[in-house]
Scaffold this motif. Structure first.
Motif, PDB file in Angstrom:
ATOM      1  N   LYS A 125       2.005   7.118   2.356  1.00  0.00           N
ATOM      2  CA  LYS A 125       1.279   7.789   1.274  1.00  0.00           C
ATOM      3  C   LYS A 125       1.926   7.503  -0.081  1.00  0.00           C
ATOM      4  O   LYS A 125       1.243   7.148  -1.050  1.00  0.00           O
ATOM      5  N   VAL A 126       3.232   7.628  -0.147  1.00  0.00           N
ATOM      6  CA  VAL A 126       3.932   7.434  -1.418  1.00  0.00           C
ATOM      7  C   VAL A 126       3.891   5.974  -1.849  1.00  0.00           C
ATOM      8  O   VAL A 126       3.612   5.667  -3.017  1.00  0.00           O
ATOM      9  N   ARG A 128       1.722   3.656  -0.922  1.00  0.00           N
ATOM     10  CA  ARG A 128       0.344   3.285  -1.262  1.00  0.00           C
ATOM     11  C   ARG A 128      -0.021   3.817  -2.649  1.00  0.00           C
ATOM     12  O   ARG A 128      -0.647   3.131  -3.448  1.00  0.00           O
ATOM     13  N   SER A 129       0.371   5.039  -2.946  1.00  0.00           N
ATOM     14  CA  SER A 129       0.103   5.616  -4.257  1.00  0.00           C
ATOM     15  C   SER A 129       0.772   4.794  -5.357  1.00  0.00           C
ATOM     16  O   SER A 129       0.172   4.523  -6.404  1.00  0.00           O
ATOM     17  N   ASP A 130       2.002   4.389  -5.109  1.00  0.00           N
ATOM     18  CA  ASP A 130       2.741   3.573  -6.080  1.00  0.00           C
ATOM     19  C   ASP A 130       2.061   2.216  -6.277  1.00  0.00           C
ATOM     20  O   ASP A 130       1.879   1.765  -7.410  1.00  0.00           O
ATOM     21  N   ASP A 132      -1.087   1.468  -5.657  1.00  0.00           N
ATOM     22  CA  ASP A 132      -2.372   1.703  -6.328  1.00  0.00           C
ATOM     23  C   ASP A 132      -2.177   1.930  -7.830  1.00  0.00           C
ATOM     24  O   ASP A 132      -2.952   1.431  -8.650  1.00  0.00           O
ATOM     25  N   ALA A 133      -1.133   2.656  -8.193  1.00  0.00           N
ATOM     26  CA  ALA A 133      -0.839   2.890  -9.613  1.00  0.00           C
ATOM     27  C   ALA A 133      -0.476   1.579 -10.310  1.00  0.00           C
ATOM     28  O   ALA A 133      -0.871   1.351 -11.464  1.00  0.00           O
ATOM     29  N   ARG A 136      -3.777  -0.306 -10.811  1.00  0.00           N
ATOM     30  CA  ARG A 136      -4.521   0.290 -11.931  1.00  0.00           C
ATOM     31  C   ARG A 136      -3.871  -0.058 -13.268  1.00  0.00           C
ATOM     32  O   ARG A 136      -4.558  -0.420 -14.231  1.00  0.00           O
TER      33      ARG A 136
END
Length: 191
Positions: A125-126, A128-130, A132-133, A136
C-alpha cells in the motif's frame, strides 16, 4: 503502552539500524534496546509485538526518506526536460545514499514481507502510493514520458541502488552517476 513520542522515535531509529545491520532475524526487542542504549525491556513497553515493531519501522523509514516539500519544489523549478529528470534521479540517489541505513532497512522489510502477509499488505500500500504520487508528480510537472516511463525509472533506480549498496563492486569501473545517466537517456524521451 508508554506514550513518549521522542523515545518511540529513538527506538524506531535504533530498530532501523538493527534491521540494516543484522537483517530481519536480528531485529529483536533486546537488540533494539541495546542499539538505542536503553534498559532491556524498554521496547516491549512501546510495541506490543514484533509485527507492530516491523510495521512502525516501515512507517518511520518512509518518514525519513520523504523529502522536504520545499526541497522538492526547488528541485522542480527548472523547465521540464530529460536533463531535469536526470538531475532529479541523481538527487534521489544522493538522498538515499545519505539515508543508506533506511534504504537497506527497507530492503530487509521487503524480504520480511514475503513471509508476513500483513506486512506485505501494508508495504504494498505504501510503496504503491509512493509510486503513484511519483507518476502524478511527473505528469503534472510536464516531464517527458508517460506513466510507464516513471515506473521503469523507479524499478531501474531501485535495482541499481540495491546492487550499489549491497555489492558495490558490481558496477566495476562505472560510476553511479554515469549509470543513472545511461538509465535516464535510454528510458526518458527527449522533450
Amino acid at each position: 503502552m508508554v506514550r513518549n513520542p521522542e523515545r518511540r522515535t529513538s527506538l524506531l531509529d535504533a530498530a532501523i539500524e538493527v534491521l540494516a545491520d543484522e537483517g530481519a532475524r536480528g531485529l529483536t526487542f533486546r537488540a533494539v534496546d541495546a542499539r538505542a542504549g536503553v534498559p532491556t525491556g524498554t521496547s516491549s513497553n512501546y510495541f506490543s509485538d514484533r509485527d507492530q515493531l516491523l510495521s512502525q519501522v516501515g512507517d518511520r523509514i518512509f518518514v525519513r526518506l520523504t523529502p522536504d516539500p520545499d526541497d522538492v519544489a526547488a528541485a522542480l523549478r527548472p523547465a521540464p526536460s530529460r536533463e531535469l529528470v536526470l538531475d532529479l534521479m541523481r538527487w534521489i540517489a544522493r538522498r538515499l545514499a545519505a539515508e543508506r541505513t533506511c534504504y537497506l532497512g527497507l530492503f530487509e522489510l521487503r524480504l520480511e514481507a514475503v513471509r508476513r502477509p500483513e506486512l506485505r499488505t501494508q508495504l504494498t500500500k505504501v510503496l504503491r502510493s509512493d509510486l503513484d504520487a511519483n507518476v502524478r508528480g511527473h505528469l503534472d510537472a510536464g516531464m517527458p514520458g508517460d506513466a510507464d516511463t516513471v515506473r521503469v525509472l523507479y524499478f531501474a533506480l531501485t535495482g541499481l541502488l540495491l546492487d550499489h549498496f549491497t555489492v558495490p563492486g558490481l558496477l566495476g569501473d562505472r560510476d553511479l552517476d554515469d549509470m543513472i545517466e545511461t538509465v535516464v537517456t535510454r528510458i526518458v524521451p527527449e522533450s
